[in-house]
Scaffold this active site. Structure first.
Site, PDB file in Angstrom:
ATOM      1  N   PHE A  23      37.842 -16.358 -27.018  1.00  0.00           N
ATOM      2  CA  PHE A  23      37.332 -15.381 -27.980  1.00  0.00           C
ATOM      3  C   PHE A  23      36.469 -14.363 -27.235  1.00  0.00           C
ATOM      4  O   PHE A  23      35.694 -14.733 -26.360  1.00  0.00           O
ATOM      5  CB  PHE A  23      36.519 -16.085 -29.063  1.00  0.00           C
ATOM      6  CG  PHE A  23      36.253 -15.239 -30.272  1.00  0.00           C
ATOM      7  CD1 PHE A  23      37.252 -14.978 -31.195  1.00  0.00           C
ATOM      8  CD2 PHE A  23      34.998 -14.690 -30.490  1.00  0.00           C
ATOM      9  CE1 PHE A  23      37.008 -14.202 -32.314  1.00  0.00           C
ATOM     10  CE2 PHE A  23      34.747 -13.904 -31.603  1.00  0.00           C
ATOM     11  CZ  PHE A  23      35.761 -13.661 -32.514  1.00  0.00           C
ATOM     12  N   PHE A  62      32.065 -21.954 -28.844  1.00  0.00           N
ATOM     13  CA  PHE A  62      31.624 -23.191 -29.492  1.00  0.00           C
ATOM     14  C   PHE A  62      32.317 -24.415 -28.899  1.00  0.00           C
ATOM     15  O   PHE A  62      31.747 -25.510 -28.875  1.00  0.00           O
ATOM     16  CB  PHE A  62      31.888 -23.121 -30.999  1.00  0.00           C
ATOM     17  CG  PHE A  62      31.149 -24.156 -31.791  1.00  0.00           C
ATOM     18  CD1 PHE A  62      29.807 -23.983 -32.101  1.00  0.00           C
ATOM     19  CD2 PHE A  62      31.780 -25.319 -32.219  1.00  0.00           C
ATOM     20  CE1 PHE A  62      29.111 -24.948 -32.822  1.00  0.00           C
ATOM     21  CE2 PHE A  62      31.098 -26.280 -32.951  1.00  0.00           C
ATOM     22  CZ  PHE A  62      29.762 -26.091 -33.251  1.00  0.00           C
ATOM     23  N   GLU A  63      33.539 -24.236 -28.409  1.00  0.00           N
ATOM     24  CA  GLU A  63      34.299 -25.348 -27.845  1.00  0.00           C
ATOM     25  C   GLU A  63      33.987 -25.592 -26.369  1.00  0.00           C
ATOM     26  O   GLU A  63      34.423 -26.597 -25.792  1.00  0.00           O
ATOM     27  CB  GLU A  63      35.799 -25.102 -28.008  1.00  0.00           C
ATOM     28  CG  GLU A  63      36.303 -25.173 -29.443  1.00  0.00           C
ATOM     29  CD  GLU A  63      35.955 -23.948 -30.288  1.00  0.00           C
ATOM     30  OE1 GLU A  63      35.814 -24.090 -31.510  1.00  0.00           O
ATOM     31  OE2 GLU A  63      35.815 -22.846 -29.708  1.00  0.00           O
ATOM     32  N   VAL A  86      29.084 -14.524 -27.003  1.00  0.00           N
ATOM     33  CA  VAL A  86      28.759 -14.598 -28.429  1.00  0.00           C
ATOM     34  C   VAL A  86      28.052 -13.298 -28.784  1.00  0.00           C
ATOM     35  O   VAL A  86      26.986 -13.000 -28.239  1.00  0.00           O
ATOM     36  CB  VAL A  86      27.865 -15.816 -28.741  1.00  0.00           C
ATOM     37  CG1 VAL A  86      27.657 -15.936 -30.249  1.00  0.00           C
ATOM     38  CG2 VAL A  86      28.473 -17.101 -28.184  1.00  0.00           C
ATOM     39  N   ILE A  87      28.673 -12.532 -29.679  1.00  0.00           N
ATOM     40  CA  ILE A  87      28.158 -11.204 -30.037  1.00  0.00           C
ATOM     41  C   ILE A  87      27.702 -11.217 -31.486  1.00  0.00           C
ATOM     42  O   ILE A  87      28.433 -11.653 -32.375  1.00  0.00           O
ATOM     43  CB  ILE A  87      29.242 -10.126 -29.813  1.00  0.00           C
ATOM     44  CG1 ILE A  87      29.684 -10.150 -28.336  1.00  0.00           C
ATOM     45  CG2 ILE A  87      28.721  -8.752 -30.188  1.00  0.00           C
ATOM     46  CD1 ILE A  87      30.882  -9.297 -28.020  1.00  0.00           C
ATOM     47  N   THR A  91      26.294 -11.502 -40.050  1.00  0.00           N
ATOM     48  CA  THR A  91      25.981 -12.757 -40.731  1.00  0.00           C
ATOM     49  C   THR A  91      25.178 -13.648 -39.785  1.00  0.00           C
ATOM     50  O   THR A  91      25.103 -13.370 -38.579  1.00  0.00           O
ATOM     51  CB  THR A  91      27.274 -13.493 -41.150  1.00  0.00           C
ATOM     52  OG1 THR A  91      27.925 -13.970 -39.957  1.00  0.00           O
ATOM     53  CG2 THR A  91      28.203 -12.568 -41.928  1.00  0.00           C
ATOM     54  N   HIS A  93      26.035 -16.302 -38.504  1.00  0.00           N
ATOM     55  CA  HIS A  93      26.964 -17.066 -37.675  1.00  0.00           C
ATOM     56  C   HIS A  93      26.543 -17.064 -36.202  1.00  0.00           C
ATOM     57  O   HIS A  93      26.594 -18.104 -35.529  1.00  0.00           O
ATOM     58  CB  HIS A  93      28.372 -16.465 -37.828  1.00  0.00           C
ATOM     59  CG  HIS A  93      29.427 -17.198 -37.075  1.00  0.00           C
ATOM     60  ND1 HIS A  93      29.892 -18.439 -37.464  1.00  0.00           N
ATOM     61  CD2 HIS A  93      30.118 -16.874 -35.953  1.00  0.00           C
ATOM     62  CE1 HIS A  93      30.823 -18.840 -36.624  1.00  0.00           C
ATOM     63  NE2 HIS A  93      30.976 -17.916 -35.691  1.00  0.00           N
ATOM     64  N   ARG A 132      27.016  -6.480 -19.075  1.00  0.00           N
ATOM     65  CA  ARG A 132      26.765  -7.701 -18.321  1.00  0.00           C
ATOM     66  C   ARG A 132      28.038  -8.248 -17.684  1.00  0.00           C
ATOM     67  O   ARG A 132      27.980  -9.198 -16.909  1.00  0.00           O
ATOM     68  CB  ARG A 132      26.136  -8.752 -19.243  1.00  0.00           C
ATOM     69  CG  ARG A 132      24.689  -8.422 -19.571  1.00  0.00           C
ATOM     70  CD  ARG A 132      24.216  -9.045 -20.875  1.00  0.00           C
ATOM     71  NE  ARG A 132      22.830  -8.703 -21.148  1.00  0.00           N
ATOM     72  CZ  ARG A 132      22.413  -7.527 -21.611  1.00  0.00           C
ATOM     73  NH1 ARG A 132      23.290  -6.569 -21.841  1.00  0.00           N
ATOM     74  NH2 ARG A 132      21.137  -7.293 -21.831  1.00  0.00           N
TER      75      ARG A 132
END
Length: 200
Positions: A23, A62-63, A86-87, A91, A93, A132
């Site tokens: 992802f 997450f995995e 992770v962006i 929400t 999340h 980055r």
């Protein structure tokens, strides 16, 4: 007493596992390229068909911790590098995912005694992520350097008998050591404890 430090080279070939979240692969792919470049320039054969680096792709950040732990407990790797992005969205999340990924990656290293490198960028925008991952600098390079240094440091400890980078684990499971109990304390069940009424 002594001072222990890792280096970026090793007298024996090091082995690495790189876990990559698919992802946001626009970001993770660039982090991986930076990581490979660093390893290659420090004498590591990054060919996936070689003997030094294995690549493990997972659906998302997450995995990553689960596979990092599974890779570490095999005892085949000197270090495990975790790459993800992770962006933040609109929400909550982001908060849940970022926190759990960080905790999971930290736990994988602590539980197994194998260096597990946190290479997950947690940012507010895609622009920050790309900065980055190569626009300004590539953090993948830094994550690979961390892995080289920690792998070297753990080898040094192991060679001096001060600690073990690897422990024999049953396949697929890690059994945490029980905490020692002070010799002057006895463990009793609740049924054997005499309950006295409180004085007024």
């Amino acid at each position: 007493m002594a001072v222990f430090e890792g280096t970026f080279t090793s007298s024996t070939p090091l082995r690495f596992a790189i876990i990559i979240g698919r992802f946001n692969d626009l970001v993770t792919g660039k982090l991986l390229a930076g990581c490979q470049d660093c390893l290659k320039r420090h004498g590591v054969d990054t060919n996936p068909h070689g003997t030094q680096v294995d690549y493990i792709w997972v659906p998302g950040a997450f995995e990553v911790p689960l596979m990092a732990r599974q890779a570490a407990i095999t005892g085949r790797y000197d270090a495990v590098i975790c790459l993800g992005a992770v962006i933040r969205g609109q929400t909550p999340h982001f908060d849940y995912v970022a926190a759990e990924v960080a905790k999971g990656i930290a736990a994988a290293g602590v539980e197994t005694g194998v260096p597990v490198i946190f290479g997950v960028v947690t940012v507010d925008t895609m622009q920050q992520a790309l900065e980055r991952a190569g626009i300004k600098s590539n953090k993948g390079w830094d994550y690979a350097l961390n892995a080289l240094e920690m792998a070297s440091l753990m080898q040094h400890f192991k060679g001096n008998g001060l600690a073990s980078a690897y422990t024999s684990y049953e396949e697929g499971a890690v059994t945490p050591q029980a905490l020692p109990i002070a010799s002057n304390r006895a463990i009793t069940s609740e049924a054997t404890v005499e309950h006295k009424p409180l004085a007024d």
